[in-house]
Design a protein around this motif. Structure first.
Motif, PDB file in Angstrom:
ATOM      1  N   ALA A 167      92.586  38.844  75.749  1.00 51.11           N
ATOM      2  CA  ALA A 167      94.109  39.330  75.133  1.00 51.11           C
ATOM      3  C   ALA A 167      93.954  39.902  73.484  1.00 51.11           C
ATOM      4  CB  ALA A 167      94.955  38.204  74.382  1.00 51.11           C
ATOM      5  N   GLY A 168      94.794  41.169  72.928  1.00 55.12           N
ATOM      6  CA  GLY A 168      94.466  40.969  71.686  1.00 55.12           C
ATOM      7  C   GLY A 168      94.159  42.306  71.496  1.00 55.12           C
ATOM      8  N   GLU A 169      93.004  42.704  72.942  1.00 55.05           N
ATOM      9  CA  GLU A 169      92.619  44.119  73.301  1.00 55.05           C
ATOM     10  C   GLU A 169      93.628  45.482  74.360  1.00 55.05           C
ATOM     11  OE1 GLU A 169      89.255  43.121  75.860  1.00 55.05           O
ATOM     12  OE2 GLU A 169      87.964  41.747  74.280  1.00 55.05           O
ATOM     13  N   THR A 170      92.661  46.146  73.715  1.00 50.64           N
ATOM     14  CA  THR A 170      93.268  47.291  74.352  1.00 50.64           C
ATOM     15  C   THR A 170      93.288  47.889  75.815  1.00 50.64           C
ATOM     16  OG1 THR A 170      93.688  48.511  72.209  1.00 50.64           O
ATOM     17  CG2 THR A 170      93.680  49.807  73.908  1.00 50.64           C
ATOM     18  N   LEU A 171      94.661  47.981  76.325  1.00 54.14           N
ATOM     19  CA  LEU A 171      94.639  47.857  77.940  1.00 54.14           C
ATOM     20  C   LEU A 171      94.595  49.500  78.251  1.00 54.14           C
ATOM     21  CD1 LEU A 171      94.502  47.251  80.980  1.00 54.14           C
ATOM     22  CD2 LEU A 171      97.133  46.803  80.338  1.00 54.14           C
ATOM     23  N   THR A 172      93.470  49.869  79.348  1.00 58.28           N
ATOM     24  CA  THR A 172      93.921  51.271  79.213  1.00 58.28           C
ATOM     25  C   THR A 172      94.195  51.532  80.751  1.00 58.28           C
ATOM     26  OG1 THR A 172      92.111  52.225  78.580  1.00 58.28           O
ATOM     27  CG2 THR A 172      92.443  53.237  79.616  1.00 58.28           C
TER      28      THR A 172
END
Length: 499
Positions: A45-50
């Motif tokens: 959570a809080g990170e960037t999803l690719t």
């Protein structure tokens, strides 16, 4: 040249109108491929999803979209022809083959399966799905929030058992562990309660019971949380002093006591071992407030508790003798506590009387006990002396009169009924001179005998002794009592009762 171009465009339009949609696609549709290589993606959570998606082969008219879910509850995340959502952006803008997107600040609610879909227009100008990727299952690991430890809303006194609660939330997956410590010592707590909060997120609550003690002012409770998303455990703490109230003990002392008239007596109020520090002290003399100029401030002990020493001076006048001086302590807005001492005055003009009065007031019980013991001892000594004196008097007995009866023989036994059968009498007389003669009244039932002795020689310590044999005193008519003899003789009368 311009005319040629216009003609070519016109021909193309005519071909498109004449060509049926399915026939035209059939020319290159077999070469078109849509690739979605990711099966599963795990993101914190809080990170960037690719999300990756690429196309190959013939370019076919129609939009490419990213959808979350499939079926009636599907949701469009990215549309090639629409403005993207705030957290979504395309990796390569304007590309006709790369449709990879980024989703920033991923949250647990972003958990789901994402599809890359190619659309084309049907015969009625309605978009239809041409190809769909295999889908990418996205899982979001959410870290629990920092633990928060809470206790009772009001302060409690030592000896009470109160609950403390540790809470954390917004974590995924559901599994979580909790440990409690008091000053690094493990504690036994209830099983934590885990509940679903929002989509794919959970909250946790754990409770522990603590019995507070006076020594817990510096103590600390710690809640430790462990979760798969954490590299290090999270800790929440609570100072027990925030909810602990230790009432003070109050003592009052007077010095000097008793005091001389018109001297100053200092009364000291000791307020011991209390918490928190907010305390007020006031003084009363027989219920009337005494104003104190110097206001004392609490001092801190090594245990974390506080102490306070307050003093007031009182003039020892005679009219104040026996006055009650009271120290009133109000701690932490609670009911007041108090302690008192008395003002005793020793007046020099009264000398020993004043001291004796003071001693009676202070040591009354001791003096009563001593008095009783002394009285018992005095009575005991008097009794002993009396017994000793009685023995001495008997040992030095003055001349006495003794009547002896001879041993009875067999003949005497036969005459026992004879009232005139008396044998003899021994008489002992004092050596002192008698000035008054004692007369014995005669009766018809008695016999009377008179004995006259000479004065004992001077210096003779022996008792004067006379033996009188009275053998068969004959009954005689009633006669007057003998007259007293001369002063140089002793007189004794014996009355013998008739048997």
């Amino acid at each position: 040249m311009v005319l040629v171009m216009q003609e070519l465009l016109l021909v193309c339009l005519m071909l498109l109108l004449l060509c049926r949609h399915s026939v035209c696609l059939g020319v290159g549709a077999q070469d078109f491929r849509l690739y979605q290589p990711q099966d599963k993606v795990l993101v914190a959570a809080g990170e960037t999803l690719t999300l990756n998606c690429t196309a190959s082969g013939m370019i076919i008219p129609g939009a490419v979209r990213w959808l979350k879910g499939w079926g009636s509850d599907k949701k469009t995340i990215y549309d090639q022809k629409e403005k993207p959502l705030p957290r979504v952006m395309r990796a390569v803008n304007e590309s006709s083959t790369d449709f990879t997107i980024y989703i920033r600040n991923v949250q647990p609610e972003d958990i789901g399966t994402y599809y890359c879909v190619k659309y084309i227009k049907g015969g009625t100008d309605k978009e239809e799905v041409f190809q769909r990727g295999n889908g990418t299952e996205v899982s979001v690991q959410a870290k629990p929030s920092p633990p928060l430890v809470s206790g009772p809303e009001q302060r409690v006194t030592p000896g009470q058992s109160v609950p403390f609660t540790c809470t954390t939330g917004g974590f995924f997956p559901k599994e979580i562990g909790v440990n409690w410590f008091k000053n690094r010592n493990p504690m036994t707590a209830q099983q934590p309660q885990v509940t679903e909060w929002r989509v794919k997120t959970y909250n946790m609550s754990s409770t522990v019971m603590v019995t507070l003690q006076k020594e817990d002012v510096p103590s600390q409770l710690t809640c430790e949380v462990q979760h798969s998303t954490l590299l290090a455990r999270l800790h929440g703490s609570f100072q027990l002093s925030r909810v602990l109230r230790v009432p003070p003990s109050v003592e009052v002392h007077a010095a000097p006591s008793p005091a001389e008239v018109n001297k100053t007596v200092t009364f000291t109020c000791l307020v011991k071992e209390f918490y928190p520090a907010n305390v007020s002290v006031s003084w009363l003399e027989n219920g009337i407030e005494i104003k104190v100029q110097n206001i004392s401030q609490p001092g801190k002990l090594r245990s974390g508790l506080f102490k306070l020493r307050s003093q007031v001076e009182v003039q020892a006048t005679e009219e104040k003798n026996g006055s009650t001086i009271t120290c009133v302590v109000v701690h932490d807005a609670q009911a007041p506590a108090n302690s008192s001492a008395f003002l005793w005055i020793s007046n020099p003009s009264q000398g020993e009387l004043s001291k004796e009065s003071q001693m009676l007031k202070d040591d009354r019980l001791i003096y009563i006990v001593v008095g009783v013991v002394c009285t018992v001892l005095a009575l005991l000594v008097a009794a002993i002396l009396y017994l000793i004196r009685t023995k001495q008097i008997k040992g030095k007995s003055s001349p006495s009169a003794r009547l002896h009866e001879p041993e009875k023989s067999s003949e005497a036994t036969t005459q026992e009924s004879d009232p005139n059968n008396l044998t003899y009498a021994d008489l002992n007389f004092d050596k002192e001179r008698k000035t008054i003669r004692r007369m014995v009244e005669m009766s018809q039932q008695s016999e009377y005998a008179c004995i006259q002795t000479n004065r004992a020689p001077n210096g003779d310590d022996n008792l004067t002794y006379a033996d009188l044999d009275m053998v068969h005193l004959s009954k005689a008519p009633k006669r007057p009592a003998p007259r007293p003899e001369e002063a140089s003789s002793e007189y004794a009368s014996v009355q013998i009762t008739r048997k």
